[in-house]
Scaffold this motif. Structure first.
Motif, PDB file in Angstrom:
ATOM      1  N   ALA A   8      25.294  29.118  66.777  1.00 27.67           N
ATOM      2  CA  ALA A   8      24.641  30.017  65.817  1.00 27.67           C
ATOM      3  C   ALA A   8      25.101  31.442  66.097  1.00 27.67           C
ATOM      4  CB  ALA A   8      23.126  29.919  65.951  1.00 27.67           C
ATOM      5  N   GLU A   9      25.141  32.267  65.061  1.00 25.34           N
ATOM      6  CA  GLU A   9      25.600  33.649  65.222  1.00 25.34           C
ATOM      7  C   GLU A   9      24.685  34.412  66.189  1.00 25.34           C
ATOM      8  OE1 GLU A   9      25.097  31.974  62.417  1.00 25.34           O
ATOM      9  OE2 GLU A   9      26.633  32.414  60.924  1.00 25.34           O
ATOM     10  N   THR A  10      23.381  34.248  66.025  1.00 24.80           N
ATOM     11  CA  THR A  10      22.407  34.957  66.875  1.00 24.80           C
ATOM     12  C   THR A  10      21.234  34.029  67.180  1.00 24.80           C
ATOM     13  OG1 THR A  10      21.041  35.745  65.039  1.00 24.80           O
ATOM     14  CG2 THR A  10      22.904  37.134  65.670  1.00 24.80           C
ATOM     15  N   PRO A  11      20.541  34.274  68.332  1.00 29.74           N
ATOM     16  CA  PRO A  11      19.352  33.464  68.630  1.00 29.74           C
ATOM     17  C   PRO A  11      18.219  33.698  67.628  1.00 29.74           C
ATOM     18  CG  PRO A  11      19.747  35.119  70.349  1.00 29.74           C
ATOM     19  CD  PRO A  11      20.921  35.148  69.443  1.00 29.74           C
ATOM     20  N   ALA A  12      18.252  34.811  66.896  1.00 27.74           N
ATOM     21  CA  ALA A  12      17.210  35.073  65.897  1.00 27.74           C
ATOM     22  C   ALA A  12      17.242  34.045  64.772  1.00 27.74           C
ATOM     23  CB  ALA A  12      17.381  36.475  65.316  1.00 27.74           C
ATOM     24  N   GLN A  13      18.358  33.332  64.672  1.00 30.87           N
ATOM     25  CA  GLN A  13      18.479  32.311  63.625  1.00 30.87           C
ATOM     26  C   GLN A  13      18.052  30.938  64.103  1.00 30.87           C
ATOM     27  OE1 GLN A  13      22.382  34.344  63.192  1.00 30.87           O
ATOM     28  NE2 GLN A  13      22.450  33.100  61.338  1.00 30.87           N
ATOM     29  N   VAL A  14      17.533  30.874  65.322  1.00 29.45           N
ATOM     30  CA  VAL A  14      17.005  29.622  65.867  1.00 29.45           C
ATOM     31  C   VAL A  14      15.481  29.695  65.800  1.00 29.45           C
ATOM     32  CG1 VAL A  14      16.787  28.207  67.957  1.00 29.45           C
ATOM     33  CG2 VAL A  14      18.997  29.265  67.369  1.00 29.45           C
ATOM     34  N   ILE A  15      14.903  28.934  64.887  1.00 28.38           N
ATOM     35  CA  ILE A  15      13.448  28.930  64.683  1.00 28.38           C
ATOM     36  C   ILE A  15      12.884  27.680  65.342  1.00 28.38           C
ATOM     37  CG2 ILE A  15      11.609  29.037  62.939  1.00 28.38           C
ATOM     38  CD1 ILE A  15      13.625  31.196  62.352  1.00 28.38           C
ATOM     39  N   TRP A  16      11.879  27.845  66.191  1.00 22.72           N
ATOM     40  CA  TRP A  16      11.233  26.667  66.791  1.00 22.72           C
ATOM     41  C   TRP A  16      10.303  26.016  65.786  1.00 22.72           C
ATOM     42  CZ3 TRP A  16      14.160  25.862  70.594  1.00 22.72           C
ATOM     43  CH2 TRP A  16      14.488  26.813  71.547  1.00 22.72           C
ATOM     44  N   THR A  17      10.410  24.700  65.707  1.00 24.05           N
ATOM     45  CA  THR A  17       9.503  23.916  64.862  1.00 24.05           C
ATOM     46  C   THR A  17       9.014  22.739  65.706  1.00 24.05           C
ATOM     47  OG1 THR A  17      11.230  22.423  64.051  1.00 24.05           O
ATOM     48  CG2 THR A  17      10.899  24.476  62.813  1.00 24.05           C
ATOM     49  N   ARG A  18       8.155  21.905  65.123  1.00 25.94           N
ATOM     50  CA  ARG A  18       7.704  20.715  65.853  1.00 25.94           C
ATOM     51  C   ARG A  18       8.781  19.638  65.884  1.00 25.94           C
ATOM     52  NH1 ARG A  18       3.737  17.636  63.881  1.00 25.94           N
ATOM     53  NH2 ARG A  18       3.762  18.594  61.833  1.00 25.94           N
ATOM     54  N   GLY A  19       9.732  19.739  64.986  1.00 25.76           N
ATOM     55  CA  GLY A  19      10.793  18.732  64.930  1.00 25.76           C
ATOM     56  C   GLY A  19      11.556  18.886  63.623  1.00 25.76           C
ATOM     57  N   THR A  20      12.404  17.915  63.348  1.00 25.60           N
ATOM     58  CA  THR A  20      13.169  17.925  62.107  1.00 25.60           C
ATOM     59  C   THR A  20      12.243  17.955  60.900  1.00 25.60           C
ATOM     60  OG1 THR A  20      14.778  16.534  63.235  1.00 25.60           O
ATOM     61  CG2 THR A  20      14.972  16.692  60.857  1.00 25.60           C
ATOM     62  N   THR A  21      11.206  17.145  60.970  1.00 28.72           N
ATOM     63  CA  THR A  21      10.275  17.037  59.845  1.00 28.72           C
ATOM     64  C   THR A  21       9.705  18.400  59.478  1.00 28.72           C
ATOM     65  OG1 THR A  21       9.691  14.813  60.549  1.00 28.72           O
ATOM     66  CG2 THR A  21       8.148  15.910  59.060  1.00 28.72           C
ATOM     67  N   LEU A  68      17.553  14.171  71.798  1.00 35.18           N
ATOM     68  CA  LEU A  68      18.604  14.885  72.539  1.00 35.18           C
ATOM     69  C   LEU A  68      18.223  14.942  74.008  1.00 35.18           C
ATOM     70  CD1 LEU A  68      20.959  17.046  71.808  1.00 35.18           C
ATOM     71  CD2 LEU A  68      19.096  18.650  71.516  1.00 35.18           C
ATOM     72  N   PHE A  69      17.443  13.950  74.448  1.00 37.00           N
ATOM     73  CA  PHE A  69      16.986  13.853  75.845  1.00 37.00           C
ATOM     74  C   PHE A  69      15.951  14.920  76.197  1.00 37.00           C
ATOM     75  CE2 PHE A  69      21.578  12.767  75.535  1.00 37.00           C
ATOM     76  CZ  PHE A  69      21.411  11.399  75.473  1.00 37.00           C
ATOM     77  N   GLY A  70      15.448  15.620  75.185  1.00 36.40           N
ATOM     78  CA  GLY A  70      14.399  16.620  75.390  1.00 36.40           C
ATOM     79  C   GLY A  70      13.043  16.045  74.999  1.00 36.40           C
ATOM     80  N   PRO A  71      12.002  16.874  75.105  1.00 38.35           N
ATOM     81  CA  PRO A  71      10.644  16.391  74.819  1.00 38.35           C
ATOM     82  C   PRO A  71      10.349  16.234  73.322  1.00 38.35           C
ATOM     83  CG  PRO A  71      10.600  18.684  75.566  1.00 38.35           C
ATOM     84  CD  PRO A  71      12.024  18.239  75.648  1.00 38.35           C
ATOM     85  N   THR A  72       9.304  15.493  73.021  1.00 41.30           N
ATOM     86  CA  THR A  72       8.793  15.439  71.644  1.00 41.30           C
ATOM     87  C   THR A  72       8.020  16.724  71.369  1.00 41.30           C
ATOM     88  OG1 THR A  72       6.841  14.277  72.460  1.00 41.30           O
ATOM     89  CG2 THR A  72       8.589  12.922  71.508  1.00 41.30           C
ATOM     90  N   GLY A  73       7.805  17.002  70.103  1.00 43.46           N
ATOM     91  CA  GLY A  73       6.975  18.144  69.719  1.00 43.46           C
ATOM     92  C   GLY A  73       7.738  19.441  69.576  1.00 43.46           C
ATOM     93  N   ILE A  74       9.046  19.405  69.801  1.00 40.96           N
ATOM     94  CA  ILE A  74       9.847  20.618  69.651  1.00 40.96           C
ATOM     95  C   ILE A  74      11.122  20.307  68.861  1.00 40.96           C
ATOM     96  CG2 ILE A  74      11.053  20.356  71.887  1.00 40.96           C
ATOM     97  CD1 ILE A  74       9.929  23.695  70.264  1.00 40.96           C
ATOM     98  N   GLY A  75      11.420  21.175  67.922  1.00 42.15           N
ATOM     99  CA  GLY A  75      12.628  20.998  67.120  1.00 42.15           C
ATOM    100  C   GLY A  75      13.148  22.355  66.696  1.00 42.15           C
ATOM    101  N   VAL A  76      14.196  22.324  65.919  1.00 41.71           N
ATOM    102  CA  VAL A  76      14.908  23.552  65.581  1.00 41.71           C
ATOM    103  C   VAL A  76      15.252  23.598  64.102  1.00 41.71           C
ATOM    104  CG1 VAL A  76      17.110  24.785  65.916  1.00 41.71           C
ATOM    105  CG2 VAL A  76      15.886  23.844  67.899  1.00 41.71           C
ATOM    106  N   LEU A  77      15.031  24.775  63.540  1.00 42.72           N
ATOM    107  CA  LEU A  77      15.634  25.103  62.250  1.00 42.72           C
ATOM    108  C   LEU A  77      16.626  26.223  62.500  1.00 42.72           C
ATOM    109  CD1 LEU A  77      15.950  25.231  59.133  1.00 42.72           C
ATOM    110  CD2 LEU A  77      14.068  26.902  59.151  1.00 42.72           C
ATOM    111  N   TYR A  78      17.897  25.978  62.182  1.00 44.78           N
ATOM    112  CA  TYR A  78      18.894  27.047  62.141  1.00 44.78           C
ATOM    113  C   TYR A  78      19.065  27.419  60.673  1.00 44.78           C
ATOM    114  CZ  TYR A  78      23.462  29.003  61.165  1.00 44.78           C
ATOM    115  OH  TYR A  78      24.455  29.789  60.660  1.00 44.78           O
ATOM    116  N   GLY A  79      19.190  28.712  60.407  1.00 43.15           N
ATOM    117  CA  GLY A  79      19.455  29.134  59.032  1.00 43.15           C
ATOM    118  C   GLY A  79      20.376  30.324  59.001  1.00 43.15           C
ATOM    119  N   ARG A  80      21.050  30.486  57.879  1.00 41.55           N
ATOM    120  CA  ARG A  80      21.858  31.703  57.701  1.00 41.55           C
ATOM    121  C   ARG A  80      20.931  32.901  57.616  1.00 41.55           C
ATOM    122  NH1 ARG A  80      24.762  30.764  52.794  1.00 41.55           N
ATOM    123  NH2 ARG A  80      24.561  33.005  52.616  1.00 41.55           N
TER     124      ARG A  80
END
Ligand code: PMP
Length: 407
Positions: free
Chosen positions: A83-96, A228-240
């Motif tokens: 990603a261009e910047t970490p500001a574009q990495v949004i924490w979510t509960r998961g893909t859903t 991805l071998f990580g915990p449940t309850g955490i996911g990522v939204l990347y956006g432009r």
């Protein structure tokens, strides 16, 4: 394959060292969720033992430590997907939740009556229903990109569907039910030419190879830590960035605001605008540890190992009388989906479990796809870095035994 030391990898995963129903566990449900290496479990445990505190708030040492680890993980994810910047990495509960965020926020603000959203016939329910919900509210429509008998997306049909009414295409990078790898780079180029945005659901891709969101050129990319071998309850939204900046908040609450008053509230900058409330701090730190773990692997060798497992499993499957493979695309990850003539998948799953084999049976949250194949569901064996050729042998030995009991 490539000198990949699978026994060393297996030793990192405590859960694998156990018996199930009197047999050594063979875990082949990795598309549902992957197991966690000791490093991830320790990172979560250490956080709670030594650093637990709320982030971005405290004027004290623990809060500073928690915040530093939390934001370091965001940087790790940004680097991991380029990603261009970490500001574009949004924490979510998961893909859903990530897809729901885009559907509600971007979709709610941008879709109008007559607009079209395209999804494929092999989407997970989490990439169908959020679009149906926003379509109901806005009058937009959801149209389906066809998938052929082999489980391959019809790229020609897709190109023909792209008219000026298509505002967004939302498609998975890899199908969870079949393992098919979709040609998302080509789809993104075609969609952009037609003026549409593209969301890629990377839930099933992220664990298999290095994803580069800038090289893909996608507008949004989503994934879940637990695949991805990580915990449940955490996911990522990347956006432009310009899209995320222009989108209204998804949920309101603490952390996502700049100032609040009863005459009006202003919102925090990215990524916090989309992170209302106390986040899953331990989950974020666990995901960071999972990324460190993956980065320390030889990913090419790991992928070659998975491919070799799939090729071997497919050969074995073709020798089983009455077995029908569901999804025969050549470009796929190590997922083997099948039905056995005259046997319900769930009966098979139960008999496999009695022999220590964990597979998934059912519709895999892809009911429209099951309808297309006219099956109630499939048996799905999905492989990852810690699976062995012996696991494949055990799978087919168990299948043979189950066949003998059921037929
Ligand atoms: N999309 C795909 C392709 C998936 O495989 C999954 C998980 N099975 C999801 C979305 C939903 O992910 P989660 O349940 O972690 O939100």
């Amino acid at each position: 394959a490539g000198g990949f030391d699978v026994e060393r990898v297996r030793a990192d995963f405590p859960i694998l060292q156990q018996q199930i129903n009197g047999h050594p566990l063979v875990y082949l449900d990795n598309a549902a969720t992957t197991q966690k290496p000791r490093a991830v479990i320790d990172a979560i445990s250490d956080y709670y033992c030594y650093d637990n505190s709320n982030v971005h708030r405290g004027a004290h040492t623990l809060s500073d430590r928690a915040t530093a680890k939390f934001e370091a993980a965001r940087q790790k994810v940004a680097d991991f997907v380029n990603a261009e910047t970490p500001a574009q990495v949004i924490w979510t509960r998961g893909t859903t939740e990530a897809i729901n965020l885009v559907a509600a926020s971007w979709g709610g603000a941008n879709l109008k009556a007559g607009d079209r959203v395209l999804v494929s016939a092999m989407e997970h329910h989490s990439n169908i229903v959020p679009w149906q919900l926003v379509a109901e509210k806005t009058g937009a429509q959801v149209d389906v990109i066809p998938v052929d008998e082999s489980g391959t997306l019809d790229l020609k049909a897709f190109a023909l569907m792209l008219d000026h009414r298509v505002r967004l295409v939302s498609v998975n990078h890899v199908s969870n039910a079949l393992g098919t790898i979709n040609p998302v780079a080509e789809m993104i180029a075609l969609a952009h030419d037609a003026g549409a945005l593209v969301l890629v659901d990377g839930a099933q891709a992220i664990g298999h190879w290095a994803v580069d969101v800038q090289a893909l050129g996608c507008d949004f990319y989503t994934f879940s830590g637990h695949k991805l071998f990580g915990p449940t309850g955490i996911g990522v939204l990347y956006g432009r960035r310009e899209l995320l900046d222009a989108m209204p908040p998804y949920q309101g609450g603490g952390e996502m605001i700049e100032t609040v008053s009863f005459t009006g509230t202003t919102y925090n900058q990215l990524p916090y605008k989309f992170e209302a409330g106390t986040p899953d701090i331990a989950g974020v730190i666990g995901l960071g540890a999972a990324i460190d773990y993956i980065n320390a692997l030889d990913r090419r060798a790991a992928a070659a190992h998975e491919d070799a497992l799939l090729a071997y499993a497919r050969d074995r499957a073709l020798q089983v009388p009455g077995l029908r493979l569901i999804g025969t695309a050549t470009n796929k990850v190590a997922v083997l989906s099948f039905v056995l003539e005259g046997v319900h998948p769930s009966d098979l799953g139960m008999l496999m479990d009695q022999q220590g084999i964990a597979v998934r049976t059912g519709h895999h949250c892809a009911q429209p796809l099951m309808d297309q194949y006219q099956v109630p569901g499939t048996v799905r064996a999905s492989f990852t870095i810690y699976n062995t050729f012996e696991d494949v042998d055990r799978l087919f030995a168990a299948l043979d035994k189950a066949r003998g009991m059921l037929l």
